[in-house]
Design an enzyme around this catalytic site. Sequence first.
Site, PDB file in Angstrom:
ATOM      1  N   HIS A   1       6.194 -27.037   3.338  1.00  0.00           N
ATOM      2  CA  HIS A   1       5.370 -28.104   2.772  1.00  0.00           C
ATOM      3  C   HIS A   1       4.318 -27.540   1.816  1.00  0.00           C
ATOM      4  CE1 HIS A   1       7.071 -31.103   5.558  1.00  0.00           C
ATOM      5  NE2 HIS A   1       7.175 -30.058   6.366  1.00  0.00           N
TER       6      HIS A   1
ATOM      7  N   GLU B   1       0.835  -1.198   0.000  1.00  0.00           N
ATOM      8  CA  GLU B   1       0.000   0.000   0.000  1.00  0.00           C
ATOM      9  C   GLU B   1       0.872   1.251   0.000  1.00  0.00           C
ATOM     10  OE1 GLU B   1      -4.056  -0.158   1.938  1.00  0.00           O
ATOM     11  OE2 GLU B   1      -3.114   1.360   3.209  1.00  0.00           O
TER      12      GLU B   1
ATOM     13  N   LYS C   1     -13.138   2.061  -3.200  1.00  0.00           N
ATOM     14  CA  LYS C   1     -14.271   2.514  -2.389  1.00  0.00           C
ATOM     15  C   LYS C   1     -15.287   3.263  -3.253  1.00  0.00           C
ATOM     16  CE  LYS C   1     -11.611   3.192   1.894  1.00  0.00           C
ATOM     17  NZ  LYS C   1     -11.153   4.212   2.870  1.00  0.00           N
TER      18      LYS C   1
END
Length: 541
Positions: free
Chosen positions: A377, A346, A506
Amino acid sequence: MNAIVEQLKSTADATKATDIRAAFAADSQRFSRFSVSLDDLLMDFSKTAVNDDILKLLVKLAEEGGVEKKREEMFSGKAINFTEDRAVLHTALRNRSNAPVLVDGKDVMPDVNAVLAAMGKFADDVRSGTLKGATGKAITDVVNIGIGGSDLGPVMATLALAPFHDGPRAHFVSNIDGAHIADILKLVQPETTLFIVASKTFTTVETMTNAQTARNFIAKALGEAAVQHHFAAVSTALDKVAAFGIDSARVFGFWDWVGGRYSIWSAIGLPLMIAVGPENFGKFLDGAHAVDNHFRKAPITENLPILLGLIGFYHRNVLGYPTRAILPYDQRLSRFPAYLQQLDMESNGKGVTIDGTPVEGNSGPVVWGEPGTNGQHAFYQLIHQGTSIIPAEFMIAANAFEPELRHQHQLLISNVLAQSEALMKGRTFAEAKKQLTDKGMDDKKADFIAPHRVFTGNRPSITFVYDKLTPYALGRLIALYEHRVFVEGVLFRINSFDQWGVELGKELATGLLPVVEGKESAASHDSSTQGLVAALAKLAK
């Protein structure tokens, strides 16, 4: 600065980006020469492609790139977040020296200390049972409602410091997906639950939607009058907080010069303080303050955040590595990669320089990871043998909190050390073939199978070692990465402290809601969006 980057590229080409294996073979002191410490925190970068010539050029890059000048501008309160005309002073929140910090000529430390004291009093009252719910019962569960910086930091730090929990149980709700809050509400009782609504503006859609659901939960069970006894807020929108029904004495503010992804040190850290207590929260701030002092005073060649940033820039913009893996060998740091993902991506996921021109080369990398040994793994296969080189950053404490499980911690340590060594050394064809023939495989078949067991090695990693994951150590680790991101942002020549990409999402979501609700036509949107809206609407019926 561009000339230095070109020199770095030429040096990297001439040395084939340093054969790390050969460098260790030729220099028995490589570890001591390419590692630095701050008290018990050790940063080993000897397993990167950095050599003496490259380090000199990187130091010169920091000097000519203005890292030290920009650093002092940040600490002095200059509005380095120029697109929003804001200072960047999360460091003031952990300024344990209490030396004046000026914003527009005003010392902010009295306000910082006042909020910290109010948080401490409130946290103590919740923890001791002095502050009770509407029916007179003590608070047993605290639910933080926030998103982004109002969630990732508290979630990460509260989990990381689990051995220090001696307060109410902590829960966190962030996603607007109703499943998130529904699952949490099944775990708590209305009479003994405190909700903290963390939103500076008290308008964040995800947070306020979840807050309203929580409010309904309390009001339905205990009545409207009970709401004020079961909510607190971290916000500056006092009018909206009051309209929601939260007492002003339970509202804790912070400032425009605190970015969301840097806000764990502020009142956003209230759920952490309630979980571990004000004293431990203070130690958390102390650790970060120690790194702030180190960052400001240590010479570049001994400065952990600057060196980490320089190496990150070298990996991204000289060697062209597109990602970095954050690999803490500590299960309680399982959310640390996600926290750094927001902090880094960000901040430095920008394509425009401070001059308004396109970034030359690359800006921030993709940041990702999981705790060890789980990742071994899962995705380590690609790190070891994939076609992309992925710099790895390991973290390991010398001591755990479970002395009765010492053997398991020793296994953990042996795994992290083995991984960093394996990435560096690799395995040649001859070594792979010998391993197979030693087990009885015939020569012809070994020639066929061995290539699949070859590891190129020469894959860079940095390892952090520290005593124990205490509040002080965690604060120190977070601040180290905050300043690393700052350094890289200066070198990328971008503003690391705005986030217009977040704002765009937004805006678009707000505009689409009436379409999704069937109140407006989707005709103004592209055909894909129209098709998806129609498909979802059909299934919803």
